[in-house]
Motif scaffolding. Structure first.
Motif, mmCIF file in Angstrom:
data_model
loop_
_atom_site.group_PDB
_atom_site.id
_atom_site.type_symbol
_atom_site.label_atom_id
_atom_site.label_comp_id
_atom_site.label_asym_id
_atom_site.label_seq_id
_atom_site.Cartn_x
_atom_site.Cartn_y
_atom_site.Cartn_z
ATOM 1 N N GLU A 1 -57.164 26.540 -88.862
ATOM 2 C CA GLU A 1 -57.766 25.219 -88.964
ATOM 3 C C GLU A 1 -57.302 24.332 -87.812
ATOM 4 N N LYS A 2 -58.195 23.443 -87.392
ATOM 5 C CA LYS A 2 -57.928 22.572 -86.247
ATOM 6 C C LYS A 2 -56.693 21.695 -86.469
ATOM 7 N N LYS A 3 -56.384 21.370 -87.721
ATOM 8 C CA LYS A 3 -55.241 20.489 -88.006
ATOM 9 C C LYS A 3 -53.908 21.120 -87.591
ATOM 10 N N PHE A 4 -53.898 22.446 -87.364
ATOM 11 C CA PHE A 4 -52.666 23.116 -86.958
ATOM 12 C C PHE A 4 -52.514 23.203 -85.441
ATOM 13 N N THR A 5 -53.587 22.993 -84.710
ATOM 14 C CA THR A 5 -53.510 23.027 -83.247
ATOM 15 C C THR A 5 -53.795 21.664 -82.614
ATOM 16 N N GLU A 6 -54.561 20.830 -83.307
ATOM 17 C CA GLU A 6 -54.872 19.483 -82.817
ATOM 18 C C GLU A 6 -54.733 18.485 -83.965
ATOM 19 N N PRO A 7 -53.504 18.247 -84.440
ATOM 20 C CA PRO A 7 -53.300 17.373 -85.597
ATOM 21 C C PRO A 7 -53.605 15.904 -85.305
ATOM 22 N N THR A 8 -54.039 15.210 -86.338
ATOM 23 C CA THR A 8 -54.289 13.771 -86.249
ATOM 24 C C THR A 8 -52.953 13.024 -86.321
ATOM 25 N N PRO A 9 -52.950 11.701 -86.031
ATOM 26 C CA PRO A 9 -51.697 10.922 -86.154
ATOM 27 C C PRO A 9 -51.061 11.028 -87.536
ATOM 28 N N GLU A 10 -51.875 11.016 -88.583
ATOM 29 C CA GLU A 10 -51.327 11.130 -89.936
ATOM 30 C C GLU A 10 -50.719 12.523 -90.150
ATOM 31 N N GLN A 11 -51.388 13.534 -89.632
ATOM 32 C CA GLN A 11 -50.860 14.894 -89.758
ATOM 33 C C GLN A 11 -49.608 15.084 -88.911
ATOM 34 N N LEU A 12 -49.546 14.403 -87.766
ATOM 35 C CA LEU A 12 -48.333 14.449 -86.945
ATOM 36 C C LEU A 12 -47.142 13.871 -87.705
ATOM 37 N N LYS A 13 -47.398 12.859 -88.513
ATOM 38 C CA LYS A 13 -46.335 12.273 -89.339
ATOM 39 C C LYS A 13 -45.827 13.293 -90.356
ATOM 40 N N GLN A 14 -46.767 14.036 -90.971
ATOM 41 C CA GLN A 14 -46.379 15.076 -91.929
ATOM 42 C C GLN A 14 -45.583 16.182 -91.230
ATOM 43 N N ILE A 15 -46.027 16.538 -90.021
ATOM 44 C CA ILE A 15 -45.321 17.564 -89.254
ATOM 45 C C ILE A 15 -43.894 17.121 -88.951
ATOM 46 N N ASP A 16 -43.742 15.843 -88.576
ATOM 47 C CA ASP A 16 -42.418 15.308 -88.261
ATOM 48 C C ASP A 16 -41.512 15.319 -89.485
ATOM 49 N N GLU A 17 -42.069 14.999 -90.647
ATOM 50 C CA GLU A 17 -41.286 15.023 -91.893
ATOM 51 C C GLU A 17 -40.830 16.438 -92.215
ATOM 52 N N SER A 18 -41.715 17.398 -92.042
ATOM 53 C CA SER A 18 -41.358 18.800 -92.276
ATOM 54 C C SER A 18 -40.286 19.258 -91.298
ATOM 55 N N LYS A 19 -40.408 18.822 -90.051
ATOM 56 C CA LYS A 19 -39.443 19.191 -89.021
ATOM 57 C C LYS A 19 -38.051 18.689 -89.377
ATOM 58 N N LYS A 20 -37.960 17.462 -89.895
ATOM 59 C CA LYS A 20 -36.665 16.896 -90.280
ATOM 60 C C LYS A 20 -36.034 17.681 -91.420
ATOM 61 N N VAL A 21 -36.871 18.108 -92.381
ATOM 62 C CA VAL A 21 -36.368 18.917 -93.491
ATOM 63 C C VAL A 21 -35.774 20.218 -92.965
ATOM 64 N N LYS A 22 -36.491 20.880 -92.050
ATOM 65 C CA LYS A 22 -36.020 22.156 -91.499
ATOM 66 C C LYS A 22 -34.747 21.976 -90.668
ATOM 67 N N GLU A 23 -34.689 20.899 -89.888
ATOM 68 C CA GLU A 23 -33.485 20.646 -89.090
ATOM 69 C C GLU A 23 -32.269 20.448 -89.986
ATOM 70 N N ASP A 24 -32.480 19.835 -91.134
ATOM 71 C CA ASP A 24 -31.375 19.588 -92.062
ATOM 72 C C ASP A 24 -30.938 20.875 -92.763
ATOM 73 N N TYR A 25 -31.890 21.567 -93.362
ATOM 74 C CA TYR A 25 -31.554 22.706 -94.215
ATOM 75 C C TYR A 25 -31.310 24.009 -93.449
ATOM 76 N N LEU A 26 -32.116 24.282 -92.431
ATOM 77 C CA LEU A 26 -32.033 25.589 -91.784
ATOM 78 C C LEU A 26 -30.836 25.740 -90.856
#
Length: 304
Positions: free
Chosen positions: A135-160
């Motif tokens: 899906e396009k949202k995984f290669t060309e995310p919108t600003p709102e989707q970029l926010k979700q990506i950033d939130e997921s990234k922070k979770v991974k940086e903390d836990y992984l």
């Protein structure tokens, strides 16, 4: 003549005595009885390995460092040796690298140190260029989707990046599903025509709803959906080793719970950045991704 022979004998005896004292007091003489064993015997980039140490003297604990990573060993009473799971990143170039060990004997005795270089070779991973469409949202995310990506990234940086020094795993690691492997560690990924980093895990060809089992004993670190991973479970096995399970459709465990090898932890799916239903699993050791297939091949100690 006799006097000369006597003086020569005394000089040689004195030299030999001094050499013997120097040798016995040398760290090399003390460390010569340490035994270092790796499984497999040849270390290569991208691979996990079991490190077994038999020290020169009885120790209360053993720690060390390898490629900048801390090591905390467990003791095997049957073999009277210390062991730990470790790894070599896929980016590591061939060469010899120092293993530094520090042992704590019983109370009242001085700590001991030991160093040895381990050789790392290079292995070739299959460079299969896999062209995929998502899906396009995984290669060309919108600003709102970029926010979700950033939130997921922070979770991974903390836990992984968390490292639990003490071992929870017990014996061999097992495959999380009985199915054919559709993609391997190290292959090149191309999503919607854009090259991505090499594949960091192993894909199993399973339909949605297939039971997914824990690869070994451990504690559930994460069990929640993330942007790219979809339904995501992470199990902490101790000694810095994590196993990751992606694109899941349903969770069977909760964060903070303990699991045993072979226990059902989720159902497979096609959530997150997936081209279809399958199970992606990964092995991460202290921030470094390792080849899961090589982990399955190791013969590992069970609890005493």
């Amino acid at each position: 003549m006799r006097v000369h022979l006597i003086r020569s004998f005394v000089r040689n005896a004195a030299f030999g005595f001094a050499f013997a004292i120097a040798f016995l007091s040398s760290p090399l003489a003390y460390c010569a009885t340490w035994t270092v064993h790796t499984q497999p015997s040849q270390l290569v980039n991208g691979a996990p390995f079991l490190l077994q140490i038999t020290p020169a003297t009885k120790l209360a604990s053993l720690t060390g460092t390898w490629l900048g990573h801390p090591l905390t060993f467990s003791y095997n009473t049957a073999t009277k040796s210390w062991f730990v799971l470790a790894g070599v990143s896929i980016e590591t170039t061939p060469g010899s690298y120092p293993l530094e060990l520090n042992g704590e004997p019983s109370a009242g005795k001085k700590a001991v140190a030991f160093s040895r270089k381990l050789s790392v070779g290079r292995t070739k991973y299959p460079q299969i260029k896999v062209a995929l469409t998502v899906e396009k949202k995984f290669t060309e995310p919108t600003p709102e989707q970029l926010k979700q990506i950033d939130e997921s990234k922070k979770v991974k940086e903390d836990y992984l990046n968390r490292v639990t020094p003490y071992r929870e795993w017990n014996g061999k690691f097992a495959a999380p599903a009985e199915a054919a492997i559709s993609d391997v560690f190290g292959s090149q990924r191309i999503f919607n025509g854009k090259a991505q980093s090499p594949h960091q895990g192993l894909d199993f060809r399973v339909p949605t709803g297939t039971p997914v089992t824990a690869m070994n004993d451990g504690t559930v670190l994460l069990a929640r959906p993330l942007y790219y991973e979809g339904g995501f479970v992470v199990i902490d096995h101790g000694q810095g080793l994590l196993t990751l399970y992606l694109h899941l459709s349903e969770f069977k465990v909760k964060e903070g719970g303990t699991v045993k090898r072979g226990q059902e932890i989720a159902l497979s799916g096609g959530t997150g950045r997936a081209t279809g239903p399958h199970l992606h699993v990964a092995v991460r050791w202290q921030g470094t991704y390792l080849d899961p297939e090589r982990l399955f091949q190791l013969q590992l100690p069970k609890n005493n």
